[in-house]
Design an enzyme around this catalytic site. Sequence first.
Site, PDB file in Angstrom:
ATOM      1  N   VAL A  65     -23.849  11.953  20.345  1.00 35.14           N
ATOM      2  CA  VAL A  65     -23.022  10.709  21.734  1.00 35.14           C
ATOM      3  C   VAL A  65     -23.468  10.837  22.592  1.00 35.14           C
ATOM      4  CG1 VAL A  65     -21.054  11.428  19.773  1.00 35.14           C
ATOM      5  CG2 VAL A  65     -21.079  13.061  22.146  1.00 35.14           C
ATOM      6  N   ASN A  91     -15.244  14.850  19.073  1.00 38.31           N
ATOM      7  CA  ASN A  91     -14.480  16.243  19.519  1.00 38.31           C
ATOM      8  C   ASN A  91     -16.522  16.702  20.069  1.00 38.31           C
ATOM      9  OD1 ASN A  91     -13.960  19.147  18.441  1.00 38.31           O
ATOM     10  ND2 ASN A  91     -16.153  18.733  17.140  1.00 38.31           N
ATOM     11  N   SER A 149      -9.828  20.834  26.784  1.00 39.41           N
ATOM     12  CA  SER A 149      -9.322  22.102  26.721  1.00 39.41           C
ATOM     13  C   SER A 149      -8.175  22.790  27.937  1.00 39.41           C
ATOM     14  CB  SER A 149     -11.322  22.844  26.336  1.00 39.41           C
ATOM     15  OG  SER A 149     -11.017  24.136  26.899  1.00 39.41           O
ATOM     16  N   TYR A 162     -18.913  22.378  32.199  1.00 39.60           N
ATOM     17  CA  TYR A 162     -17.440  22.411  30.746  1.00 39.60           C
ATOM     18  C   TYR A 162     -15.700  22.169  31.107  1.00 39.60           C
ATOM     19  CZ  TYR A 162     -15.160  23.176  26.510  1.00 39.60           C
ATOM     20  OH  TYR A 162     -14.697  23.433  25.394  1.00 39.60           O
ATOM     21  N   ALA A 164     -14.898  20.736  34.800  1.00 34.09           N
ATOM     22  CA  ALA A 164     -15.505  19.557  34.893  1.00 34.09           C
ATOM     23  C   ALA A 164     -15.135  18.431  33.910  1.00 34.09           C
ATOM     24  CB  ALA A 164     -15.710  19.275  36.299  1.00 34.09           C
ATOM     25  N   LYS A 166     -14.119  18.525  30.835  1.00 33.49           N
ATOM     26  CA  LYS A 166     -12.466  18.751  30.610  1.00 33.49           C
ATOM     27  C   LYS A 166     -11.593  17.888  30.905  1.00 33.49           C
ATOM     28  CE  LYS A 166     -13.894  20.105  26.084  1.00 33.49           C
ATOM     29  NZ  LYS A 166     -14.004  18.747  25.241  1.00 33.49           N
TER      30      LYS A 166
END
Length: 257
Positions: A65, A91, A149, A162, A164, A166
């Site tokens: 992706v 996801n 999250s 991670y 930042a 989310k």
Amino acid sequence: MKNPMDLSGHNIIVTGAAQGIGEGVSRLIADLGGRAIMVDMQGEKLEQLVDEIGSDKAEMHVGSVADPAFVQTMVDNAVSKNSVIHGLVNNAGIVRAAMAVKMPVKTWQEVIDVNLSGVFYCLQAVGRHMWERNADGDTGPASIVNISSDAGRRGTIGQINYGAAKSGVMGLTMSSAREWAQRQIRVNSICFGVVETEMTETIRSDKFRDGVMAQVPMKRFSNPDEVSQPVCFLLSEASSYITGQHLSVNGGYTIGV
């Protein structure tokens, strides 16, 4: 009475579908009557899942992706094969841990590329299809669920990349929901706590378990089957008047936030 979460006839793209949450969501989509269009870099796992679910209820697309060209081609091929895409579950995600003062730029960028830019690429490509489809008054099902999250709500130690990303996913959700609501395209996000997947093995280890569990009122982790249900709720017509929202599924970890 008809099941309000029935997904019969719905074609839904699920990224990061080869394992964990993505696999659980794909299986539940099929169980609810929909067709899971599964996307992942792990081709062998996807092939096995299609065999298990059945080619009448699932198909596979192998790629990253983080590659916008792949994403657009994948969506174009999915539309060509299925005529209409009714839903997207954004996801796909990775973890590359390091403390902020020690994090290499490469480690930062890898997570941003997949967990934020990849979400945007899929959101944009599917959103364009839905926007054009609904331009002529066709307001059939059109729902996008972005997986965020608790790290995006509260921050996280050792995973600033991670957290930042989310947080950014929540921003993407709100902005696209406002832009697309006029054509009845719904965009929501789900903020999970700790789900028992391969990606959370470190957090669930003996070293961190007690500290994490002390902050979860329900005193347990969730599993992919359990968290798949709220995803499918947001994909279904049971949530037909819900857009731009962030649903926490975390055993009470963020009560009142």
